[in-house]
Design an enzyme around this catalytic site. Structure first.
Site, PDB file in Angstrom:
ATOM      1  N   ASP A 158       0.783  -1.254  -0.026  1.00 12.54           N
ATOM      2  CA  ASP A 158       0.017   0.278  -0.099  1.00 12.54           C
ATOM      3  C   ASP A 158       0.792   1.312   0.010  1.00 12.54           C
ATOM      4  O   ASP A 158       1.899   1.249   0.701  1.00 12.54           O
ATOM      5  CB  ASP A 158      -0.805  -0.145   1.167  1.00 12.54           C
ATOM      6  N   GLU A 178       1.251  -0.496  -5.174  1.00 14.39           N
ATOM      7  CA  GLU A 178       0.575   0.680  -5.413  1.00 14.39           C
ATOM      8  C   GLU A 178       1.296   1.764  -5.051  1.00 14.39           C
ATOM      9  O   GLU A 178       1.356   2.364  -4.044  1.00 14.39           O
ATOM     10  CB  GLU A 178      -0.695   0.798  -4.248  1.00 14.39           C
TER      11      GLU A 178
HETATM   12  C1  NOJ Z   1      -4.239   3.266  -0.509  1.00 14.67           C
HETATM   13  C2  NOJ Z   1      -5.492   2.629  -0.366  1.00 14.67           C
HETATM   14  O1  NOJ Z   1      -5.611   1.976  -1.464  1.00 14.67           O
HETATM   15  C3  NOJ Z   1      -6.502   3.313   0.050  1.00 14.67           C
HETATM   16  O2  NOJ Z   1      -7.457   2.410   0.418  1.00 14.67           O
HETATM   17  C4  NOJ Z   1      -6.174   3.811   1.712  1.00 14.67           C
HETATM   18  O3  NOJ Z   1      -7.151   4.530   2.179  1.00 14.67           O
HETATM   19  C5  NOJ Z   1      -4.706   4.558   1.570  1.00 14.67           C
HETATM   20  N1  NOJ Z   1      -3.830   3.886   0.691  1.00 14.67           N
HETATM   21  C6  NOJ Z   1      -4.152   4.581   2.899  1.00 14.67           C
HETATM   22  O4  NOJ Z   1      -3.850   3.451   3.629  1.00 14.67           O
END
Ligand code: NOJ
Length: 557
Positions: A211, A273
């Site tokens: 993440d 991501e």
């Molecule tokens: C990216 C995630 O995909 C999202 O859902 C989340 O709120 C933020 N990062 C914080 O972790």
């Protein structure tokens, strides 16, 4: 770098599950691990030619760790345990074992840019300035004269710094105030995270989706971010260049260390991501100079593309040019943060038939060069729920920040999976309990059970596409080349290996001549899958495209 045989993550299809809303086994209205186990045969029953199973190769679970669920698990309070909402560690072990028995890999979300403020690490760190974890997070004194130490803004809105009374200092959070960022410069933090990764890898997890993986490193001097030219609102996240709190060169060393942890094991995948607002090159360079970082950086080109062939073709071409040799791209349309693609595209496309768009989009995703990642429900054409009453809204980080003005609520894309036309779309296996979020009103007709009965459904199209993708090596490992140089209202591209050539034709409009700038390289073709032709039929190079035709053709030599 030496040539390696493609890993499973290159030729496989990944399916993202949002555990809260996928399947609820115990009738509490919240999805859980036992619910996922009961739906595994739907995802892949182990029979490569199954007509009742989608046939995906891996599932990526949005976070299932212990969490106060302020950001639905993207705020972890214990990395070594499962949130009771979803079950327990034994449920997870059962899930791994039952999934592996069906050739389904398990990918966990790894949320380590930040923890929850309820994690014991943060509780200890925030207690005083002299405890063993005092610098595990990013603490700074107030600016001279008081106030926040610098101008960094939180992605969800508001200042990036929150004051702590006990320490009389501010801590930094890229996201919400309850999500304090870890101090990745601290060797003990890095070791704690890598040990935790090994814990899950030892349990048989096949990889991680990192993440926000480009935001781990922050500037050592905590300098102010530059403000964009002519920006009026200096407090808007998008008006800053995130020079000092994102995509720092040091971030690559962290990802390299994580990759080294995975390399201690066989065949594990590292997906990142890198971040939703990163430009293509900021994400693509996370493959690493020697392919020693992410296997699959998630780049968001399709998330922000209109449904327009020339635009889409250009995005693929850019990514093809930028992806280093021996590296492998990934593509997706949707995830738990984005409005579903049919909802994004129906209003801005040349065609307003959502089923035609769904099938054409599916074809693109499953035939472009790169690992396809599906988001639950896209295989039946689920759309965003646009009418969630305010009293049922759940996206707390958005609700909590200036009435959701900063980023739109993500609830509409997270509504329960539509399994059948029984109460609550079968989400709780026949029990009529109110789910976490309301089911989309269209569930009576748009559901898995109905589409399984209809051979022409979006679901069967996805199922067949996944089989065609698996069975034809040009599609899961071949090169990609467009036969079109200028934008038209159709796509025509080749996927090729030494052994096989596949031609993909996607018409975004009514019947017309098939224009290409490069010649179609063979005369004789056989239909692998089409919405306008019979599978197995032989044909000469097509001269015309039928209205909204999708055809995947294999060259006959
Ligand atoms: C990216 C995630 O995909 C999202 O859902 C989340 O709120 C933020 N990062 C914080 O972790």
């Amino acid at each position: 770098m030496e040539f390696r045989e493609p890993g499973w993550w290159q030729h496989g299809v990944i399916y993202q599950i949002y555990p809260l809303t996928f399947a609820d086994s115990n009738g509490d209205g919240l999805g859980d691990l036992q619910g996922i186990i009961r739906r595994l045969d739907y995802l892949n029953d182990g029979n490569p030619n199954s007509k009742s199973s989608l046939g995906v190769d891996a599932i990526w679970l949005s976070p299932i760790y212990q969490s106060p669920m302020v950001d639905n698990g993207y705020d972890v309070s214990d990395y070594y345990d499962i949130c009771p909402t979803f079950g327990c560690l034994d449920d997870f072990k059962q899930l791994v074992s039952e999934a592996h028995g069906r050739n389904i890999k398990i990918i966990l979300d790894l949320v380590v840019n930040h923890t929850s403020n309820q994690h014991s690490w943060f509780i200890e760190s925030s207690r005083s300035r002299d405890n063993p974890k005092e610098d595990w997070y990013l603490w700074l004194d107030p600016a001279p004269g008081g106030g926040e130490p610098n101008n960094w803004i939180a992605y969800f809105g508001g200042p990036g710094w929150t004051f702590n009374e006990d320490r009389q200092q501010y801590y930094y959070h890229t996201f919400n105030a309850n999500q304090p960022d870890l101090n990745w410069r601290h060797p003990e933090v890095r070791k704690a995270v890598y040990d935790m990764m090994r814990f899950w890898l030892d349990l048989g997890v096949d990889g991680f989706r990192l993440d926000a993986s480009s935001t781990y490193s922050k500037d050592e001097l905590f300098r102010d971010n530059p403000i964009k030219f002519e920006a009026t609102d200096r407090k808007d996240y998008n008006n800053q260049y995130h020079l000092y709190n994102k995509n720092l060169p040091e971030n690559h060393y962290i990802i390299q260390e994580m990759r080294a942890v995975l390399e201690e094991y066989d065949e594990r995948v590292l997906i990142g991501e890198t971040f939703i607002d990163s430009r293509l090159y900021d994400s693509i360079i996370f493959h690493g100079v020697d392919n020693n970082e992410l296997h699959l950086p998630l780049t968001f080109e399709f998330a922000f593309s209109p449904w327009y062939p020339g635009y889409i073709q250009r995005e693929i071409e850019k990514k093809e040019l930028m992806t280093p040799p021996e590296a492998w791209p990934a593509y997706f349309f949707d995830n738990h943060d984005l409005p579903r693609h049919l909802s994004r595209w129906i209003d801005c496309s040349l065609c307003i038939d959502s089923e035609a768009i769904a099938k054409a989009a599916a074809t693109l995703l499953l035939t472009v060069r790169g690992t396809p990642i599906l988001y639950y429900g896209e295989e039946i054409g689920m759309v965003n729920h646009e009418d969630i009453p305010p009293e049922m809204a759940k996206d707390k980080v958005v609700i909590g920040n200036i009435d959701g003005e900063v980023i739109p609520s993500r609830d509409g894309t997270r509504t329960p999976m539509q399994w059948d036309d029984s109460p609550q779309a079968g989400f709780s296996f026949g029990q009529d309990v109110q789910p976490y979020l309301p089911v989309n009103d269209n569930f009576k007709t748009l559901n898995v059970a109905a589409q399984s009965q209809d051979q022409d459904s979006i679901w069967h199209f996805y199922r067949q596409l996944i089989q065609v993708h698996r069975q034809n090596e040009a599609l899961h490992r071949g090169s990609w080349r467009s036969l079109i140089h200028y934008p038209y209202e159709h796509l025509a591209y080749l996927r090729q290996t030494n052994q096989q050539t596949v031609l993909v034709l996607i018409n975004f409009s009514e019947e017309k001549e098939l224009t290409t700038n490069d010649p179609i390289p063979y005369d004789d073709w056989q239909v692998l899958l089409s919405n306008r032709r019979q599978t197995g039929d032989k044909l000469k190079s097509p001269q015309r495209l039928q209205g909204f035709e999708i055809s995947i053709l294999a060259a006959l030599d």
